[in-house]
Design a protein around this motif. Sequence first.
Motif, PDB file in Angstrom:
ATOM      1  N   GLN A 263      13.410  27.676 -37.003  1.00 40.46           N
ATOM      2  CA  GLN A 263      13.892  28.712 -36.094  1.00 40.46           C
ATOM      3  C   GLN A 263      15.033  29.438 -36.794  1.00 40.46           C
ATOM      4  OE1 GLN A 263      14.583  27.462 -31.970  1.00 40.46           O
ATOM      5  NE2 GLN A 263      14.079  25.404 -32.628  1.00 40.46           N
ATOM      6  N   PRO A 264      15.335  30.656 -36.347  1.00 45.53           N
ATOM      7  CA  PRO A 264      16.527  31.289 -36.900  1.00 45.53           C
ATOM      8  C   PRO A 264      17.788  30.538 -36.446  1.00 45.53           C
ATOM      9  CG  PRO A 264      15.405  32.770 -35.356  1.00 45.53           C
ATOM     10  CD  PRO A 264      14.620  31.496 -35.389  1.00 45.53           C
ATOM     11  N   VAL A 265      18.828  30.547 -37.276  1.00 42.22           N
ATOM     12  CA  VAL A 265      20.069  29.849 -36.939  1.00 42.22           C
ATOM     13  C   VAL A 265      20.680  30.413 -35.647  1.00 42.22           C
ATOM     14  CG1 VAL A 265      22.400  29.304 -37.775  1.00 42.22           C
ATOM     15  CG2 VAL A 265      20.480  29.284 -39.358  1.00 42.22           C
ATOM     16  N   SER A 266      20.325  31.672 -35.322  1.00 44.59           N
ATOM     17  CA  SER A 266      20.853  32.285 -34.100  1.00 44.59           C
ATOM     18  C   SER A 266      20.482  31.481 -32.856  1.00 44.59           C
ATOM     19  CB  SER A 266      20.343  33.729 -33.974  1.00 44.59           C
ATOM     20  OG  SER A 266      18.950  33.781 -34.163  1.00 44.59           O
ATOM     21  N   GLU A 267      19.323  30.815 -32.874  1.00 38.89           N
ATOM     22  CA  GLU A 267      18.919  29.993 -31.720  1.00 38.89           C
ATOM     23  C   GLU A 267      19.929  28.867 -31.477  1.00 38.89           C
ATOM     24  OE1 GLU A 267      16.044  30.197 -29.690  1.00 38.89           O
ATOM     25  OE2 GLU A 267      15.880  32.174 -30.605  1.00 38.89           O
ATOM     26  N   LEU A 268      20.261  28.160 -32.553  1.00 34.93           N
ATOM     27  CA  LEU A 268      21.218  27.064 -32.459  1.00 34.93           C
ATOM     28  C   LEU A 268      22.595  27.600 -32.045  1.00 34.93           C
ATOM     29  CD1 LEU A 268      22.170  24.156 -32.941  1.00 34.93           C
ATOM     30  CD2 LEU A 268      22.229  24.639 -35.396  1.00 34.93           C
ATOM     31  N   PHE A 269      22.986  28.708 -32.653  1.00 33.94           N
ATOM     32  CA  PHE A 269      24.279  29.317 -32.366  1.00 33.94           C
ATOM     33  C   PHE A 269      24.390  29.705 -30.885  1.00 33.94           C
ATOM     34  CE2 PHE A 269      26.841  33.244 -32.060  1.00 33.94           C
ATOM     35  CZ  PHE A 269      28.051  32.783 -32.550  1.00 33.94           C
ATOM     36  N   ASP A 270      23.395  30.436 -30.397  1.00 28.57           N
ATOM     37  CA  ASP A 270      23.422  30.877 -28.994  1.00 28.57           C
ATOM     38  C   ASP A 270      23.470  29.668 -28.055  1.00 28.57           C
ATOM     39  OD1 ASP A 270      23.230  33.427 -29.939  1.00 28.57           O
ATOM     40  OD2 ASP A 270      21.131  33.713 -29.399  1.00 28.57           O
ATOM     41  N   TRP A 271      22.672  28.655 -28.396  1.00 31.88           N
ATOM     42  CA  TRP A 271      22.608  27.478 -27.537  1.00 31.88           C
ATOM     43  C   TRP A 271      23.962  26.773 -27.495  1.00 31.88           C
ATOM     44  CZ3 TRP A 271      22.976  22.137 -27.737  1.00 31.88           C
ATOM     45  CH2 TRP A 271      22.416  21.453 -26.644  1.00 31.88           C
ATOM     46  N   VAL A 272      24.593  26.621 -28.648  1.00 33.00           N
ATOM     47  CA  VAL A 272      25.900  25.957 -28.702  1.00 33.00           C
ATOM     48  C   VAL A 272      26.939  26.776 -27.924  1.00 33.00           C
ATOM     49  CG1 VAL A 272      27.833  25.367 -30.250  1.00 33.00           C
ATOM     50  CG2 VAL A 272      25.510  24.646 -30.831  1.00 33.00           C
ATOM     51  N   VAL A 273      26.951  28.075 -28.135  1.00 31.96           N
ATOM     52  CA  VAL A 273      27.934  28.927 -27.457  1.00 31.96           C
ATOM     53  C   VAL A 273      27.774  28.831 -25.932  1.00 31.96           C
ATOM     54  CG1 VAL A 273      28.565  31.346 -27.015  1.00 31.96           C
ATOM     55  CG2 VAL A 273      28.292  30.541 -29.365  1.00 31.96           C
ATOM     56  N   GLU A 274      26.514  28.747 -25.484  1.00 33.52           N
ATOM     57  CA  GLU A 274      26.283  28.737 -24.042  1.00 33.52           C
ATOM     58  C   GLU A 274      26.482  27.367 -23.388  1.00 33.52           C
ATOM     59  OE1 GLU A 274      22.383  30.461 -23.522  1.00 33.52           O
ATOM     60  OE2 GLU A 274      23.103  32.276 -24.524  1.00 33.52           O
ATOM     61  N   THR A 275      26.195  26.276 -24.133  1.00 32.66           N
ATOM     62  CA  THR A 275      26.150  24.970 -23.464  1.00 32.66           C
ATOM     63  C   THR A 275      27.194  23.952 -23.932  1.00 32.66           C
ATOM     64  OG1 THR A 275      24.552  24.091 -25.033  1.00 32.66           O
ATOM     65  CG2 THR A 275      23.652  25.176 -23.103  1.00 32.66           C
ATOM     66  N   MET A 276      27.811  24.196 -25.107  1.00 30.26           N
ATOM     67  CA  MET A 276      28.745  23.215 -25.643  1.00 30.26           C
ATOM     68  C   MET A 276      30.180  23.752 -25.668  1.00 30.26           C
ATOM     69  SD  MET A 276      27.298  20.397 -26.367  1.00 30.26           S
ATOM     70  CE  MET A 276      25.743  20.153 -25.504  1.00 30.26           C
ATOM     71  N   PRO A 277      31.217  22.923 -25.577  1.00 29.76           N
ATOM     72  CA  PRO A 277      31.155  21.505 -25.261  1.00 29.76           C
ATOM     73  C   PRO A 277      30.605  21.271 -23.850  1.00 29.76           C
ATOM     74  CG  PRO A 277      33.448  22.261 -25.534  1.00 29.76           C
ATOM     75  CD  PRO A 277      32.571  23.425 -25.753  1.00 29.76           C
ATOM     76  N   ALA A 278      29.818  20.201 -23.703  1.00 33.96           N
ATOM     77  CA  ALA A 278      29.092  19.970 -22.453  1.00 33.96           C
ATOM     78  C   ALA A 278      30.028  19.841 -21.259  1.00 33.96           C
ATOM     79  CB  ALA A 278      28.207  18.728 -22.586  1.00 33.96           C
TER      80      ALA A 278
END
Length: 148
Positions: A85-100
């Motif tokens: 996947q593009p790194v943007s997927e991981l980035f967006d996910w982290v920005v939206e959900t982490m720290p939990a």
Amino acid sequence: MRQLTGARLVSGAALLWMACVTFVVAGHAQAPRTVWSGVYSEAQAYRGEKVADKSCIGCHGPRLDGGDSGPKLVGDMFLANWSSQPVSELFDWVVETMPADAPGTLSKEDAAAVLAYILQLNKMPAGREDLPGEHDALSKIEFVVEKP
Ligand code: HEC
């Protein structure tokens, strides 16, 4: 006209050849950069380690190697989750959900720094420039598990 002259054949062949070269060169220029291309800097990974120590290791453990309340961010399981996947997927996910325990509090700059640190922990090489903290630029970098 049914007969092609020699000159026409030659210019036709030349055009075809040029089209091929253009295609190959353009194709090459668009070859995707991957997490193995040196897409973060050492200094950025160092900043990311500070961010992780403050906001992530409480759950993900020291050196993000797995903790009581969060999975390992190092090794095959983690890499497989984001592979191809593009790194943007991981980035967006982290920005939206982490720290939990406080989603939405991580700045994009800090998120990019932590990702740089995570790439470093996963033995991907550093380069000269920082990993961008921005979706579009990150969408052009592919997350690939296998070292090429
Ligand atoms: C309160 C606990 C907690 C904190 C703090 C926390 N995480 Fe997580 N994190 C989790 C849990 C739980 C999961 C698994 C969630 C899931 O898979 O849906 C997770 C999953 C992840 C994943 C995906 C792992 C995978 O295998 O795909 C990443 C990346 C991640 N966290 C990054 C971070 C970063 C970066 C920070 C610090 C800014 C952070 N987390 C802080 C609890 C936490």
